[in-house]
Design an enzyme around this catalytic site. Structure first.
Site, PDB file in Angstrom:
ATOM      1  N   HIS A  82      58.412 -51.289  17.595  1.00  0.00           N
ATOM      2  CA  HIS A  82      58.520 -50.372  16.463  1.00  0.00           C
ATOM      3  C   HIS A  82      59.078 -49.047  16.961  1.00  0.00           C
ATOM      4  CE1 HIS A  82      57.499 -48.594  12.601  1.00  0.00           C
ATOM      5  NE2 HIS A  82      57.049 -47.542  13.263  1.00  0.00           N
ATOM      6  N   ASP A 161      49.386 -49.621   2.092  1.00  0.00           N
ATOM      7  CA  ASP A 161      50.171 -48.635   2.835  1.00  0.00           C
ATOM      8  C   ASP A 161      51.430 -48.254   2.056  1.00  0.00           C
ATOM      9  OD1 ASP A 161      51.117 -47.059   5.166  1.00  0.00           O
ATOM     10  OD2 ASP A 161      52.688 -48.584   5.128  1.00  0.00           O
ATOM     11  N   ARG A 168      52.482 -40.113  -0.008  1.00  0.00           N
ATOM     12  CA  ARG A 168      52.545 -39.094   1.060  1.00  0.00           C
ATOM     13  C   ARG A 168      53.928 -38.485   1.151  1.00  0.00           C
ATOM     14  NH1 ARG A 168      51.406 -42.478   5.862  1.00  0.00           N
ATOM     15  NH2 ARG A 168      51.967 -40.629   7.030  1.00  0.00           N
ATOM     16  N   SER A 183      49.076 -46.135   9.134  1.00  0.00           N
ATOM     17  CA  SER A 183      50.195 -46.712   8.385  1.00  0.00           C
ATOM     18  C   SER A 183      51.008 -47.668   9.284  1.00  0.00           C
ATOM     19  CB  SER A 183      51.085 -45.567   7.867  1.00  0.00           C
ATOM     20  OG  SER A 183      52.307 -46.030   7.407  1.00  0.00           O
ATOM     21  N   LYS A 187      50.697 -52.240   9.417  1.00  0.00           N
ATOM     22  CA  LYS A 187      51.846 -53.161   9.251  1.00  0.00           C
ATOM     23  C   LYS A 187      52.054 -54.005  10.502  1.00  0.00           C
ATOM     24  CE  LYS A 187      54.225 -49.593   7.942  1.00  0.00           C
ATOM     25  NZ  LYS A 187      54.642 -48.408   7.230  1.00  0.00           N
TER      26      LYS A 187
HETATM   27  N1  URA Z   1      56.309 -44.719   9.650  1.00  0.00           N
HETATM   28  C1  URA Z   1      55.360 -45.405   8.988  1.00  0.00           C
HETATM   29  O1  URA Z   1      55.430 -46.616   8.860  1.00  0.00           O
HETATM   30  N2  URA Z   1      54.329 -44.725   8.492  1.00  0.00           N
HETATM   31  C2  URA Z   1      54.210 -43.388   8.599  1.00  0.00           C
HETATM   32  O2  URA Z   1      53.244 -42.843   8.123  1.00  0.00           O
HETATM   33  C3  URA Z   1      55.207 -42.690   9.278  1.00  0.00           C
HETATM   34  C4  URA Z   1      56.246 -43.390   9.801  1.00  0.00           C
END
Ligand code: URA
Length: 425
Positions: A82, A161, A168, A183, A187
């Site tokens: 990621h 999320d 957000r 968050s 995932k």
């Molecule tokens: N990327 C995400 O998936 N979530 C966040 O809160 C910030 C960046």
């Protein structure tokens, strides 16, 4: 009534239980808690923080709000990668192929770009025919046969999320460590890999502007991973300058192809070698040094390149047909000197205005537009030398000057900052 009680509990700085957090999140997803009340709750977390325990509860509730992918049928070590989002970040395209060539499985779900940073999925979509959505069966077949697959993020994963992250974004409450950590990790954990390697960007072009806050985010994500028996490795990397020499969807696909053809910017090469070595060493349980030797070998022998072509073809993409139709404007140097910096933020703003980025998830983007920087950092240039090429389909006011402003040319060469800052695991 209960909603107000929980918000007041947080206001009074009491530690929330898993039940409190689940109540807020699940009822917000069901539409039983308004955006206004949820925003109040989020702002309290944003301003006063969340303990590690509460952050793990929040992650857990978000994981359980959607589907959890079971990859146990794939009989290879599985590693997910990621990036917290950088300018010109085409790393997934490169390291997925390298890791798969090393026998590690990379099941990757990627998001679309939002705001100034592009998404891997948009880059892949600039290849004609590339299929971004695969059925579960097709996804597993890709992992078994090719070793990697990159598809768009499933709508069914971490459903809470999605709704909370959108809120957000809307209220400007993104850059909070517990909220970002939960968050991202919800995932990644729901996506089913054993090892998660995170490229945490730090600098002007990233949402973590300094090493201190990035370190704290990294430590939180590692701890969340431990609670789930997942190995989480965070690599902090510099994002004051763009990654590589191209910013824009089709341009970045071409830069990935150039990489496999041994034409690369040194900083991009260093980052990709380091990151894929982390992925392979942690997934296979071998030393970093051994993994790095393997990575360099796979690049030099073209085995990583063949894996890249094999993967794109298997997902329906025709690498000879890239959506790159645009006009060109060459930007030339106005003075002699050394290129000491590229301003990632300013360059990404121009690329966004050219049409490569989107404000809303549903906005259409132009795959072909972007900027190619003609020189690596530290290069000596003379007045009139080519500095950059702007690829455009619509003119943006002052685009040439904005690109010139983002390239710092000075009489003395500055020492380059290392791209890898540190690793936290
Ligand atoms: N990327 C995400 O998936 N979530 C966040 O809160 C910030 C960046």
């Amino acid at each position: 009534m209960k909603t107000r009680e929980i918000i007041d509990k947080k206001k009074n700085k009491e530690i929330l239980s898993r039940e409190d957090i689940a109540y807020m999140v699940n009822n917000y997803v069901k539409g039983k808690i308004s955006d206004k009340l949820m925003s109040e709750f989020i702002w309290l977390i944003y301003n006063d923080g969340f303990s590690l325990k509460e952050t793990i509860y929040l992650t857990d509730v978000m994981i359980n709000s959607g589907e959890v992918i079971d990859l146990s049928k794939v009989n290879k070590p599985k590693v997910d990668k990621h990036s917290t989002g950088g300018v010109g970040d085409k790393v997934t395209l490169i390291v997925s192929a390298i890791s798969a060539a090393a026998g590690v499985c990379v099941p990757k779900m990627s998001g679309r770009g939002l705001g100034l940073t592009g998404g891997t999925v948009d880059k892949l979509e600039s290849i004609s025919g590339y299929k971004l959505s695969l059925s579960k069966k097709e996804f597993i077949k890709m992992l078994e046969n090719i070793g990697c697959a990159v598809i768009s993020q499933s709508e069914k994963i971490a459903v809470a999320d999605k709704k909370i992250y959108a809120l957000r974004n809307e209220i400007g409450a993104v850059d909070s460590i517990p909220l970002i950590a939960s968050s991202i990790m919800s995932k990644k954990i729901a996506s089913g890999s054993d090892v998660i390697v995170i490229d945490l960007k730090v600098g002007k072009g990233a949402f973590m502007k300094n090493i201190k806050s990035a370190t704290s985010l990294a430590k939180t994500m590692v701890k969340i991973g431990e609670a789930y028996n997942k190995k989480v490795v965070c690599m902090l990397s510099d994002m004051n300058t763009p990654l590589g020499l191209n910013i824009g969807n089709a341009l970045e696909i071409k830069e990935a192809i150039d990489f496999f053809n041994h034409k690369y910017d040194k900083r991009l090469y260093d980052l990709c070698v380091y990151l894929s070595s982390l992925m392979i060493s942690n997934a296979k349980g071998i030393s970093f040094r051994k993994a790095k030797t393997l990575v360099v070998d796979l690049i030099e022998s073209d085995l990583a390149k063949y894996k890249f072509y094999q993967w794109i073809k298997a997902q329906g993409g025709d690498i000879t047909k890239i959506k790159d139709k645009s006009k060109k404007l060459v930007v030339k140097a106005k003075k002699d000197g050394y290129i000491n910096s590229y301003d990632a933020l300013k360059l990404s703003e121009v690329v966004f205005d050219l049409g490569a980025g989107r404000v809303k998830k549903t906005d259409k983007i132009d795959y072909a537009v972007g900027i190619t920087l003609s020189n690596s950092l530290g290069t000596k240039v003379k007045k009139g030398d080519e500095l950059a090429v702007i690829y455009y389909n619509k003119l943006v006011d002052g685009m040439e000057n904005k690109v010139l402003d983002s390239i710092k040319i000075e009489p003395k060469k500055k020492r380059l900052k290392k791209i890898i800052i540190k690793v936290i695991k």
